[in-house]
Design an enzyme around this catalytic site. Structure first.
Site, PDB file in Angstrom:
ATOM      1  CG  ASP A  77     -66.472 -48.562 -60.367  1.00 26.65           C
ATOM      2  OD1 ASP A  77     -65.877 -48.729 -61.227  1.00 26.65           O
ATOM      3  OD2 ASP A  77     -65.983 -47.650 -59.299  1.00 26.65           O
ATOM      4  CG  HIS A 106     -70.378 -38.780 -72.481  1.00 26.40           C
ATOM      5  ND1 HIS A 106     -69.991 -39.823 -73.414  1.00 26.40           N
ATOM      6  CD2 HIS A 106     -71.467 -38.188 -72.960  1.00 26.40           C
ATOM      7  CE1 HIS A 106     -71.125 -39.778 -74.420  1.00 26.40           C
ATOM      8  NE2 HIS A 106     -71.833 -39.028 -74.206  1.00 26.40           N
ATOM      9  NE  ARG A 165     -72.682 -34.575 -77.288  1.00 28.27           N
ATOM     10  CZ  ARG A 165     -73.714 -34.246 -76.480  1.00 28.27           C
ATOM     11  NH1 ARG A 165     -74.033 -34.973 -75.434  1.00 28.27           N
ATOM     12  NH2 ARG A 165     -74.046 -32.915 -76.333  1.00 28.27           N
ATOM     13  CB  ILE A 221     -81.126 -41.554 -79.484  1.00 21.80           C
ATOM     14  CG1 ILE A 221     -81.749 -42.506 -78.677  1.00 21.80           C
ATOM     15  CG2 ILE A 221     -81.607 -41.092 -80.702  1.00 21.80           C
ATOM     16  CD1 ILE A 221     -82.798 -41.793 -77.670  1.00 21.80           C
ATOM     17  N   PRO A 227     -80.281 -38.914 -67.913  1.00 25.01           N
ATOM     18  CG  PRO A 227     -78.268 -37.748 -67.303  1.00 25.01           C
ATOM     19  CD  PRO A 227     -78.682 -39.143 -67.258  1.00 25.01           C
ATOM     20  CG  ASN A 228     -80.826 -33.466 -69.795  1.00 24.93           C
ATOM     21  OD1 ASN A 228     -81.802 -32.884 -69.266  1.00 24.93           O
ATOM     22  ND2 ASN A 228     -79.709 -33.516 -69.709  1.00 24.93           N
TER      23      ASN A 228
HETATM   24  C1  DQA Z   1     -77.233 -39.616 -75.823  1.00 22.12           C
HETATM   25  C2  DQA Z   1     -75.844 -39.089 -76.160  1.00 22.12           C
HETATM   26  C3  DQA Z   1     -75.256 -38.486 -75.091  1.00 22.12           C
HETATM   27  O1  DQA Z   1     -73.667 -37.780 -75.542  1.00 22.12           O
HETATM   28  C4  DQA Z   1     -76.031 -37.257 -74.674  1.00 22.12           C
HETATM   29  O2  DQA Z   1     -75.490 -36.662 -73.438  1.00 22.12           O
HETATM   30  C5  DQA Z   1     -77.429 -37.688 -74.406  1.00 22.12           C
HETATM   31  C6  DQA Z   1     -78.094 -38.623 -75.314  1.00 22.12           C
HETATM   32  C7  DQA Z   1     -77.856 -40.247 -77.012  1.00 22.12           C
HETATM   33  O3  DQA Z   1     -78.688 -41.189 -76.642  1.00 22.12           O
HETATM   34  O4  DQA Z   1     -77.497 -40.247 -78.303  1.00 22.12           O
HETATM   35  O5  DQA Z   1     -78.158 -37.252 -73.381  1.00 22.12           O
HETATM   36  O6  DQA Z   1     -76.974 -40.705 -74.748  1.00 22.12           O
END
Ligand code: DQA
Length: 140
Positions: A87, A80, A111, A101, A12-13
């Site tokens: 699973d 998280h 996190r 990243i 996501p995102n």
């Molecule tokens: C992430 C770190 C995660 O905590 C966060 O929710 C992300 C990006 C990273 O790539 O640093 O969406 O996975």
């Protein structure tokens, strides 16, 4: 010899990379970075999948997790929260490398814990987009 089949999964995102909090995640879109990755790893059969939906990520892991040679997974915030994805990683036979990243350990405490890590072959955090490249080198 057949090329190794590797899937990169972004959660996501991560479709907003390049626009999203650039001070943390940088200015490059994943689509641009992925074009460069394809050129850099001609010996791998590389595919990319992004989803904002937990169930779609589960379905993808089930579908390719017994036939592909490797999976690079940045689960975003599901890292998280999602016992279901943890699973699935435990259930499949394809090794998974977890990538973040940002350096999640230098950020908010929520996190710091990953449900995925104990089931993964390896973990790369805090190396920016380059982390995906470092992960792919494991199979190259
Ligand atoms: C992430 C770190 C995660 O905590 C966060 O929710 C992300 C990006 C990273 O790539 O640093 O969406 O996975």
């Amino acid at each position: 010899m057949a090329k190794k089949k590797i899937l990169i999964i972004n959660g996501p995102n991560l479709n907003l990379l390049g626009k999203r909090e650039p001070e943390i995640y940088g200015n490059q879109s994943f689509e641009d970075y992925y074009k460069m990755l394809k050129k850099k790893f001609p010996n791998l059969s590389l595919k990319y999948f992004q989803s904002n939906h937990e169930g779609e990520i589960l379905d993808k892991l089930h579908k390719i997790g017994f036939s592909y040679n490797g999976i690079v997974l940045n689960g975003g915030a599901f890292t998280h929260t999602s016992i279901a994805i943890a699973d699935a990683i435990a259930a499949i036979t394809t090794p998974v490398i977890e990538v973040h990243i940002s350096n999640v350990h230098a950020r908010e405490t929520f996190r710091h814990h990953s449900y995925f890590s104990e089931h993964c072959a390896g973990i790369i955090v805090g190396m920016g987009l380059k982390g995906y490249e470092l992960a792919l080198r494991f199979w190259d």
